[in-house]
Design a protein around this motif. Structure first.
Motif, PDB file in Angstrom:
ATOM      1  N   GLU A 151       0.826  -1.207   0.000  1.00 20.01           N
ATOM      2  CA  GLU A 151       0.000   0.000   0.000  1.00 20.01           C
ATOM      3  C   GLU A 151       0.863   1.260   0.000  1.00 20.01           C
ATOM      4  N   ASP A 152       2.003   1.188   0.685  1.00 21.47           N
ATOM      5  CA  ASP A 152       2.901   2.348   0.742  1.00 21.47           C
ATOM      6  C   ASP A 152       3.538   2.625  -0.609  1.00 21.47           C
ATOM      7  N   LEU A 153       3.865   1.565  -1.364  1.00 18.19           N
ATOM      8  CA  LEU A 153       4.442   1.765  -2.689  1.00 18.19           C
ATOM      9  C   LEU A 153       3.457   2.444  -3.628  1.00 18.19           C
ATOM     10  N   GLU A 154       2.189   2.136  -3.457  1.00 16.72           N
ATOM     11  CA  GLU A 154       1.173   2.767  -4.290  1.00 16.72           C
ATOM     12  C   GLU A 154       1.106   4.268  -4.026  1.00 16.72           C
ATOM     13  N   LYS A 155       1.397   4.665  -2.796  1.00 12.49           N
ATOM     14  CA  LYS A 155       1.310   6.074  -2.432  1.00 12.49           C
ATOM     15  C   LYS A 155       2.501   6.878  -2.956  1.00 12.49           C
ATOM     16  N   ILE A 156       3.708   6.307  -2.883  1.00 13.62           N
ATOM     17  CA  ILE A 156       4.899   7.094  -3.248  1.00 13.62           C
ATOM     18  C   ILE A 156       5.216   7.019  -4.733  1.00 13.62           C
ATOM     19  N   LYS A 157       4.901   5.886  -5.374  1.00  9.40           N
ATOM     20  CA  LYS A 157       5.095   5.735  -6.826  1.00  9.40           C
ATOM     21  C   LYS A 157       6.484   6.209  -7.267  1.00  9.40           C
ATOM     22  N   ILE A 158       7.513   5.624  -6.695  1.00  5.14           N
ATOM     23  CA  ILE A 158       8.885   5.969  -7.060  1.00  5.14           C
ATOM     24  C   ILE A 158       9.433   4.921  -8.014  1.00  5.14           C
ATOM     25  N   SER A 159      10.231   5.354  -8.967  1.00  9.04           N
ATOM     26  CA  SER A 159      10.856   4.433  -9.919  1.00  9.04           C
ATOM     27  C   SER A 159      12.309   4.851 -10.105  1.00  9.04           C
ATOM     28  N   VAL A 160      13.202   4.089  -9.515  1.00  7.83           N
ATOM     29  CA  VAL A 160      14.630   4.385  -9.630  1.00  7.83           C
ATOM     30  C   VAL A 160      15.170   3.732 -10.895  1.00  7.83           C
ATOM     31  N   PRO A 161      15.766   4.498 -11.810  1.00  7.42           N
ATOM     32  CA  PRO A 161      16.234   3.923 -13.080  1.00  7.42           C
ATOM     33  C   PRO A 161      17.401   2.962 -12.874  1.00  7.42           C
ATOM     34  N   GLN A 162      17.500   1.999 -13.746  1.00  8.43           N
ATOM     35  CA  GLN A 162      18.616   1.066 -13.714  1.00  8.43           C
ATOM     36  C   GLN A 162      19.870   1.740 -14.260  1.00  8.43           C
ATOM     37  N   LYS A 163      21.013   1.217 -13.877  1.00 10.55           N
ATOM     38  CA  LYS A 163      22.277   1.705 -14.421  1.00 10.55           C
ATOM     39  C   LYS A 163      22.393   1.303 -15.885  1.00 10.55           C
ATOM     40  N   GLN A 164      23.175   2.076 -16.617  1.00  9.92           N
ATOM     41  CA  GLN A 164      23.383   1.750 -18.023  1.00  9.92           C
ATOM     42  C   GLN A 164      24.219   0.489 -18.180  1.00  9.92           C
ATOM     43  N   ASN A 165      25.177   0.296 -17.289  1.00  7.61           N
ATOM     44  CA  ASN A 165      26.061  -0.867 -17.369  1.00  7.61           C
ATOM     45  C   ASN A 165      25.979  -1.672 -16.082  1.00  7.61           C
ATOM     46  N   PRO A 166      25.909  -3.001 -16.171  1.00 10.82           N
ATOM     47  CA  PRO A 166      25.859  -3.828 -14.964  1.00 10.82           C
ATOM     48  C   PRO A 166      27.219  -3.850 -14.262  1.00 10.82           C
ATOM     49  N   GLY A 167      27.210  -4.245 -13.011  1.00  7.43           N
ATOM     50  CA  GLY A 167      28.457  -4.380 -12.265  1.00  7.43           C
ATOM     51  C   GLY A 167      29.027  -3.058 -11.806  1.00  7.43           C
ATOM     52  N   TRP A 168      30.288  -3.098 -11.379  1.00  7.73           N
ATOM     53  CA  TRP A 168      30.957  -1.899 -10.872  1.00  7.73           C
ATOM     54  C   TRP A 168      32.463  -2.063 -10.988  1.00  7.73           C
ATOM     55  N   GLU A 169      33.177  -0.943 -10.976  1.00  7.87           N
ATOM     56  CA  GLU A 169      34.644  -0.966 -10.979  1.00  7.87           C
ATOM     57  C   GLU A 169      35.153  -1.240  -9.574  1.00  7.87           C
ATOM     58  N   ILE A 170      36.033  -2.204  -9.460  1.00 10.71           N
ATOM     59  CA  ILE A 170      36.770  -2.407  -8.210  1.00 10.71           C
ATOM     60  C   ILE A 170      37.954  -1.448  -8.261  1.00 10.71           C
ATOM     61  N   ARG A 171      37.892  -0.395  -7.477  1.00  8.23           N
ATOM     62  CA  ARG A 171      38.893   0.669  -7.554  1.00  8.23           C
ATOM     63  C   ARG A 171      39.818   0.636  -6.335  1.00  8.23           C
ATOM     64  N   GLN A 172      41.106   0.804  -6.580  1.00  6.73           N
ATOM     65  CA  GLN A 172      42.106   0.879  -5.513  1.00  6.73           C
ATOM     66  C   GLN A 172      42.726   2.267  -5.527  1.00  6.73           C
ATOM     67  N   ASP A 173      42.726   2.927  -4.367  1.00  5.95           N
ATOM     68  CA  ASP A 173      43.218   4.298  -4.278  1.00  5.95           C
ATOM     69  C   ASP A 173      44.572   4.370  -3.580  1.00  5.95           C
ATOM     70  N   PHE A 174      45.409   5.307  -4.044  1.00  3.42           N
ATOM     71  CA  PHE A 174      46.721   5.506  -3.456  1.00  3.42           C
ATOM     72  C   PHE A 174      47.016   7.000  -3.323  1.00  3.42           C
ATOM     73  N   VAL A 175      47.661   7.372  -2.245  1.00  2.00           N
ATOM     74  CA  VAL A 175      48.160   8.738  -2.080  1.00  2.00           C
ATOM     75  C   VAL A 175      49.552   8.785  -2.689  1.00  2.00           C
ATOM     76  N   VAL A 176      49.758   9.652  -3.663  1.00  2.00           N
ATOM     77  CA  VAL A 176      51.028   9.713  -4.380  1.00  2.00           C
ATOM     78  C   VAL A 176      52.018  10.577  -3.598  1.00  2.00           C
ATOM     79  N   MET A 177      53.085   9.938  -3.151  1.00  2.00           N
ATOM     80  CA  MET A 177      54.199  10.642  -2.515  1.00  2.00           C
ATOM     81  C   MET A 177      55.438  10.532  -3.403  1.00  2.00           C
ATOM     82  N   ASP A 178      55.659   9.322  -3.903  1.00  2.00           N
ATOM     83  CA  ASP A 178      56.730   9.039  -4.847  1.00  2.00           C
ATOM     84  C   ASP A 178      56.087   8.417  -6.084  1.00  2.00           C
ATOM     85  N   PHE A 179      56.370   8.946  -7.265  1.00  2.00           N
ATOM     86  CA  PHE A 179      55.681   8.511  -8.482  1.00  2.00           C
ATOM     87  C   PHE A 179      56.011   7.066  -8.848  1.00  2.00           C
TER      88      PHE A 179
END
Length: 329
Positions: free
Chosen positions: A52-80
């Motif tokens: 009943e609550d879904l009928e009241k809010i009627k929200i539709s979140v769009p799907q992503k264009q591409n499935p999955g996600w990037e596994i990202r690793q971050d580094f602070v650059v001190m020495d190149f």
């Protein structure tokens, strides 16, 4: 008759009021209102929701264009050279993309060439944070037409938009417009409708997530819902908030990071960084490997990259998504 109709045909429908009456009965005199969650965001969450609550809010979140996600690793650059070695090792160990924080160093073309040596930027996106606008020309001097990734400037202002649009046309696979979540909503409220659409294509938005599981799932979905309403495509990068790890608490920190990672993926992030909390008695490289393995397990063992919009239809998450969206705009 459909299979789901056959499965539930033996059960009578239960109304929201009947659920509430049963809860009040089980509370044995305690007020139902005690079960309402008053969030720090300023809205109330009931203990249960129904169709009943879904009928009241009627929200539709769009799907992503591409499935999955990037596994990202971050580094602070001190020495190149050291940063390049860490990055190439991470890519060989399963990372999809690399993030370089260059705020603590001085950039030159030769330094950037050393930093990116051996990294095929058309396959593995490279993301830069902490870059100053004055260093932009040096950065693109080492790009090819197929270089992918993004940059989040330390001194960005909306006055730079038209200039960045020119660079975006030169390097179409690279995002020159990445904002924090707070800056993104400031952008929205400032009247983004007057911004040319070409400058909104592939806009990057960075979110720092807690381990508040359902809230963070809804938060990412709300961002994607709002961006669709404003007709601004976004690339959402999520990251955890690393915490100090006390001796004996190592496994709890890893579990918190796993909870954050699952929320980010189920919420629909496009890339994810898990910043490793130091593990007592272990090297930094070991800690990073453990936290990288969390994403590898979620992708290659749990196959969460193969599920499309998994939170769609959840009464609770859909309502929470709508409440966050309403609060943000």
């Amino acid at each position: 008759m459909k299979k789901d109709q056959q499965l539930f045909s033996g059960f009578s429908a239960v109304t929201a009021q009947e659920w509430k009456n049963k809860i009040i009965e089980e509370l044995r005199g305690k007020p139902f209102e005690d079960l309402i969650w008053h969030t720090r965001e300023g809205f109330d969450i009931r203990p249960f929701y129904t169709a009943e609550d879904l009928e009241k809010i009627k929200i539709s979140v769009p799907q992503k264009q591409n499935p999955g996600w990037e596994i990202r690793q971050d580094f602070v650059v001190m020495d190149f050279g050291d940063a390049n070695k860490q990055a190439t090792d991470a890519l060989q160990a399963g990372a999809d993309s690399i993030g370089f924080d260059v705020s603590k160093t001085t950039l030159s073309k030769s330094n950037l060439q050393k930093l990116l040596a051996g990294i095929d930027t058309s396959i593995h996106p490279v993301h830069f944070t902490g870059l100053k606008m004055k260093s932009l020309e040096k950065l693109v001097s080492v790009f090819t037409k197929k270089t992918s990734g993004s940059v989040e400037f330390a001194d960005f202002s909306f006055e730079h938009l038209q200039m960045l649009a020119k660079y975006a046309r030169r390097f179409p696979a690279f995002r020159f417009f990445t904002l924090s979540e707070h800056a993104f909503f400031s952008f929205i409220k400032s009247g983004s409708g007057g911004i040319p659409r070409s400058e909104g294509e592939g806009m990057g938005v960075r979110l720092s997530l807690s381990s508040d599981y359902f809230m963070e799932i809804a938060r990412l979905r709300a961002l994607r819902f709002i961006s669709a309403q404003k007709n601004i495509p976004v690339f959402i990068h999520a990251e955890n908030i690393p915490q100090k790890t006390a001796k004996g608490d190592e496994h709890c920190s890893i579990l918190r990071a796993t909870t954050t990672a699952m929320a980010a993926v189920i919420g629909g992030c496009d890339s994810l960084s898990l910043h490793a909390s130091p593990l007592p008695g272990k090297s930094r490289a070991f800690s990073e490997r453990i936290y990288r393995n969390i994403q590898l397990l979620l992708k290659h063992e749990a196959h969460l990259d193969e599920v499309i919009n998994p939170a769609a239809g959840s009464y609770f998450i859909e309502v929470l998504t709508k409440k966050i969206a309403d609060k943000c705009v």
